[in-house]
Design an enzyme around this catalytic site. Structure first.
Site, PDB file in Angstrom:
ATOM      1  N   GLY A 158       2.083 -26.914  23.227  1.00  0.00           N
ATOM      2  CA  GLY A 158       3.351 -27.585  22.978  1.00  0.00           C
ATOM      3  C   GLY A 158       4.019 -28.089  24.233  1.00  0.00           C
ATOM      4  CE  LYS A 159       2.391 -24.283  28.652  1.00  0.00           C
ATOM      5  NZ  LYS A 159       1.582 -23.653  29.719  1.00  0.00           N
ATOM      6  CB  VAL A 160       1.171 -32.287  27.763  1.00  0.00           C
ATOM      7  CG1 VAL A 160       0.699 -33.726  27.936  1.00  0.00           C
ATOM      8  CG2 VAL A 160       1.530 -31.667  29.102  1.00  0.00           C
TER       9      VAL A 160
END
Length: 347
Positions: free
Chosen positions: A294-296
């Site tokens: 869920g970061k990039v």
């Protein structure tokens, strides 16, 4: 060869303003392999600059400034092409601050006799040399700055700002990234601050002031960088290398969510690395992998498997000569942390 002969030819910084590489990068984007990947990465960086709501975070790992890339990062700051920096300590302290004190990195030989270099008090970074005696001065300057500060915990950003204050009062700091970032209100974070020349200086400071001394709060670093994320509508990451700076910047999305805030994944992401993804190491982990955390956002990301001294001049040069930075408003993220004002360092 004696010491004077070994420390003779200085490494020269690359000036991206002197070479318009737009046509070359456009042509590379129509080829294959890493040429095409680099071309797409350059266009993604240019898209970040065109996006009025995008905050750009530059992540730096490896010995980049000693290798001649310091001038590029200086230009990115002074031309409003970056809003925050996350770096290893070596780039900021051992290399940028070191040169701002008047010292230089020298052209060396990767096949040199390292025992001879040790006896001559010369440190080798692959094919560059650095004067160990001058590096010790850098160490002790960090200790001096710490001695003149209020004794309390500091984020690395706060301490680096005090390094800039020191340089400003001293004068003649040259083309310093630390100083340019301070002047343009671009915060610099070094999450592993003691893993460089700063560590030696701070150890000396704490050893001699055991009851009252400066400390570096890496959790505060994480909190402050998360504040930068929360203050931004969208974020883009330009990552040169991997390691701690890469993960530190990516993790702000997860941190913000854990704190109860709604935020977006990093909208744009590019990474230049020569690391391999197959062993699971962070430096080579793909940006698609980071999407699973869920970061990039995987819609606009690009890995470039290339060495930094080859790739960064082309990517940064392309974005500079496209000129979209000219219409971009500065974010001045350092203003998020202007209160309270710490006691300033003295020369």
């Amino acid at each position: 060869m004696n010491r004077e002969e070994l420390l003779q030819e200085t490494v020269q910084p690359i000036d991206i303003k002197a070479f318009d590489v737009v046509g070359l990068v456009e042509a590379m984007s129509k080829t294959a392999f890493q040429g095409r990947n680099l071309g797409r990465a350059a266009k993604i960086y240019d898209a970040m600059l065109q996006d009025k709501e995008c905050t750009i975070i530059l992540c730096l790992a490896g010995s980049l400034f000693s290798a001649g890339l310091k001038g590029i990062v200086h230009d990115l700051i002074t031309h409003n092409m970056v809003d925050a920096i996350v770096s290893t300590g070596a780039n900021i302290v051992d290399q940028d601050f070191f040169e701002a004190l008047g010292y230089r990195h020298y052209v060396g030989d990767p096949f040199a006799d390292d025992e001879v270099l040790r006896q001559q008090r010369i440190d080798r970074i692959y094919d560059t040399y650095i004067d160990e005696d001058q590096l010790r001065v850098c160490d002790m300057t960090i200790a001096e700055i710490a001695e003149n500060l209020e004794k309390r915990p500091y984020s690395s950003r706060e301490f680096i700002e005090q390094m800039a204050v020191y340089l400003e009062r001293r004068g003649n700091y040259g083309q310093s990234v630390v100083q340019a970032a301070y002047q343009h209100q671009v915060p610099i974070f070094v999450p592993a601050f003691s893993d460089c020349s700063a560590g030696f200086g701070l150890v000396h400071h704490q050893w001699n002031s055991p009851e009252s001394h400066v400390t570096i709060d890496s959790v505060r670093d994480f909190r402050e960088l998360t504040q930068c994320k929360l203050a931004s509508n969208y974020t883009g990451l330009v990552m040169i290398g991997g390691g701690v700076p890469k993960n530190f910047a990516q993790d702000t999305v997860v941190a913000a969510e854990l704190l109860g805030f709604e935020t977006s994944m990093h909208k744009y992401t590019i990474q230049v690395t020569v690391a391999d993804e197959r062993d699971g190491a962070l430096s080579g982990s793909t940006l698609k992998e980071a999407h699973s955390w869920g970061k990039v956002d995987k819609a606009t990301e690009q890995m470039v498997f290339s060495e930094a001294t080859v790739a960064l001049p082309l990517i940064a040069g392309y974005a500079y000569h496209k000129g979209n930075w000219r219409d971009r408003q500065p974010h001045r993220l350092a203003q998020l942390f202007t209160k309270p004002q710490p006691k300033v360092a003295t020369v």
